[in-house]
Scaffold this motif. Sequence first.
Motif, PDB file in Angstrom:
ATOM      1  N   VAL A  81       0.830  -1.211   0.000  1.00 59.68           N
ATOM      2  CA  VAL A  81       0.000   0.000   0.000  1.00 59.68           C
ATOM      3  C   VAL A  81       0.867   1.264   0.000  1.00 59.68           C
ATOM      4  O   VAL A  81       0.368   2.349  -0.263  1.00 59.68           O
ATOM      5  CB  VAL A  81      -0.945   0.001   1.230  1.00 59.68           C
ATOM      6  N   LEU A  82       2.159   1.120   0.268  1.00 60.33           N
ATOM      7  CA  LEU A  82       3.025   2.281   0.443  1.00 60.33           C
ATOM      8  C   LEU A  82       3.082   3.159  -0.805  1.00 60.33           C
ATOM      9  O   LEU A  82       3.034   4.393  -0.715  1.00 60.33           O
ATOM     10  CB  LEU A  82       4.437   1.837   0.839  1.00 60.33           C
ATOM     11  N   PHE A  83       3.169   2.543  -1.980  1.00 58.26           N
ATOM     12  CA  PHE A  83       3.273   3.346  -3.203  1.00 58.26           C
ATOM     13  C   PHE A  83       1.981   4.117  -3.463  1.00 58.26           C
ATOM     14  O   PHE A  83       2.009   5.231  -3.996  1.00 58.26           O
ATOM     15  CB  PHE A  83       3.636   2.459  -4.408  1.00 58.26           C
ATOM     16  N   ILE A  84       0.841   3.527  -3.072  1.00 55.98           N
ATOM     17  CA  ILE A  84      -0.442   4.219  -3.244  1.00 55.98           C
ATOM     18  C   ILE A  84      -0.504   5.452  -2.354  1.00 55.98           C
ATOM     19  O   ILE A  84      -0.883   6.549  -2.793  1.00 55.98           O
ATOM     20  CB  ILE A  84      -1.619   3.272  -2.919  1.00 55.98           C
ATOM     21  N   ILE A  85      -0.111   5.289  -1.099  1.00 56.80           N
ATOM     22  CA  ILE A  85      -0.102   6.421  -0.164  1.00 56.80           C
ATOM     23  C   ILE A  85       0.892   7.481  -0.624  1.00 56.80           C
ATOM     24  O   ILE A  85       0.605   8.686  -0.579  1.00 56.80           O
ATOM     25  CB  ILE A  85       0.245   5.929   1.257  1.00 56.80           C
ATOM     26  N   SER A  86       2.062   7.038  -1.096  1.00 58.64           N
ATOM     27  CA  SER A  86       3.095   7.983  -1.547  1.00 58.64           C
ATOM     28  C   SER A  86       2.582   8.841  -2.699  1.00 58.64           C
ATOM     29  O   SER A  86       2.773  10.061  -2.721  1.00 58.64           O
ATOM     30  CB  SER A  86       4.348   7.218  -1.987  1.00 58.64           C
TER      31      SER A  86
ATOM     32  N   ILE B 110       1.509  13.703  -4.944  1.00 62.43           N
ATOM     33  CA  ILE B 110       1.038  14.458  -6.119  1.00 62.43           C
ATOM     34  C   ILE B 110       0.220  15.692  -5.717  1.00 62.43           C
ATOM     35  O   ILE B 110       0.454  16.784  -6.260  1.00 62.43           O
ATOM     36  CB  ILE B 110       0.259  13.540  -7.083  1.00 62.43           C
ATOM     37  N   PRO B 111      -0.719  15.577  -4.766  1.00 67.69           N
ATOM     38  CA  PRO B 111      -1.414  16.796  -4.326  1.00 67.69           C
ATOM     39  C   PRO B 111      -0.465  17.841  -3.719  1.00 67.69           C
ATOM     40  O   PRO B 111      -0.665  19.046  -3.918  1.00 67.69           O
ATOM     41  CB  PRO B 111      -2.401  16.278  -3.275  1.00 67.69           C
ATOM     42  N   LEU B 112       0.569  17.368  -3.008  1.00 71.16           N
ATOM     43  CA  LEU B 112       1.544  18.308  -2.452  1.00 71.16           C
ATOM     44  C   LEU B 112       2.271  19.063  -3.562  1.00 71.16           C
ATOM     45  O   LEU B 112       2.427  20.286  -3.509  1.00 71.16           O
ATOM     46  CB  LEU B 112       2.569  17.557  -1.584  1.00 71.16           C
ATOM     47  N   GLY B 113       2.722  18.324  -4.571  1.00 72.73           N
ATOM     48  CA  GLY B 113       3.414  18.937  -5.695  1.00 72.73           C
ATOM     49  C   GLY B 113       2.523  19.896  -6.449  1.00 72.73           C
ATOM     50  O   GLY B 113       2.964  20.955  -6.920  1.00 72.73           O
TER      51      GLY B 113
ATOM     52  N   LEU C 209       6.513   7.309 -11.921  1.00 76.17           N
ATOM     53  CA  LEU C 209       6.886   8.646 -12.376  1.00 76.17           C
ATOM     54  C   LEU C 209       7.538   8.598 -13.757  1.00 76.17           C
ATOM     55  O   LEU C 209       7.266   9.447 -14.618  1.00 76.17           O
ATOM     56  CB  LEU C 209       7.838   9.301 -11.368  1.00 76.17           C
ATOM     57  N   ILE C 210       8.390   7.602 -13.972  1.00 81.22           N
ATOM     58  CA  ILE C 210       9.030   7.438 -15.284  1.00 81.22           C
ATOM     59  C   ILE C 210       7.991   7.115 -16.348  1.00 81.22           C
ATOM     60  O   ILE C 210       8.015   7.658 -17.459  1.00 81.22           O
ATOM     61  CB  ILE C 210      10.107   6.331 -15.227  1.00 81.22           C
ATOM     62  N   ALA C 211       7.046   6.213 -16.009  1.00 80.66           N
ATOM     63  CA  ALA C 211       5.982   5.866 -16.954  1.00 80.66           C
ATOM     64  C   ALA C 211       5.126   7.084 -17.286  1.00 80.66           C
ATOM     65  O   ALA C 211       4.742   7.293 -18.445  1.00 80.66           O
ATOM     66  CB  ALA C 211       5.106   4.746 -16.373  1.00 80.66           C
TER      67      ALA C 211
ATOM     68  N   PRO D   3       7.269  14.988  -5.097  1.00 78.65           N
ATOM     69  CA  PRO D   3       7.161  14.721  -3.652  1.00 78.65           C
ATOM     70  C   PRO D   3       6.769  13.287  -3.316  1.00 78.65           C
ATOM     71  O   PRO D   3       6.978  12.848  -2.176  1.00 78.65           O
ATOM     72  CB  PRO D   3       6.071  15.711  -3.200  1.00 78.65           C
ATOM     73  N   SER D   4       6.214  12.552  -4.287  1.00 79.05           N
ATOM     74  CA  SER D   4       5.861  11.147  -4.045  1.00 79.05           C
ATOM     75  C   SER D   4       7.081  10.322  -3.663  1.00 79.05           C
ATOM     76  O   SER D   4       6.964   9.333  -2.922  1.00 79.05           O
ATOM     77  CB  SER D   4       5.206  10.547  -5.290  1.00 79.05           C
TER      78      SER D   4
END
Length: 226
Positions: free
Chosen positions: A60-65, A70-73, A190-192, A211-212
Amino acid sequence: MIGIWANVGAVVVGTAIGCFFKQFLQEKYIETLWIALGFAALGVGLQSVISNMPKSNYPVLFIISLAVGIPLGTYWQLDDRSNHWLSTRFSSKLGEGVATASFLDCIGALGILGPVVAATNGNQTMLYTNAMLTLVCGIIFGTGFGWGMLLETPIVLVWFGGIYLIAKFLSANFFSNAFVVEESIVGGFLIAASGFSLLKIKEFKTLDMLPSLLGPLVFFLFKNIF
């Protein structure tokens, strides 16, 4: 730290070679290079996600990240501010190029573990290997985006130098295989996303996604403390 400077030099030399070839190419061929870069970024990103997802202990970590990063950025307007600054000095597409090249050159096992290995036992092999890949990327991105790609050099220096100094003077144990896996999954997305943008399938503000990458960093920092 010679391996780190090799990566910085690879960006400079690769960009210079790419700019040399660019002057012999018509605009329509440069456009095809962006398409090639888009496919390459998309493939590398998906490969990073698919290969690391089964190794993840925190699915679940990548989903939370991504959901927090993204909203922070977006709130900080990283993409809009960067592109505005770049468009007044270089070109509006340069932001995409610098972001994509930085993701490709810095995120992954070589980009994270290379400085750690160099700091702990002096072995520069992984950094030299990454430098060769960076050189090839530099040539291609230099051909497509020009001298503005030199803006990637401070990013490479800060990324590799920062990891090197942390591993050298604080703790190399922080950069565990588990951390590399989680960071590679987020980085792969991010690369994709950069690949989709370059291919004009879907425009993503990739710099807003930066920021992710802090998600796994913050998680493992707290995990190691507590």
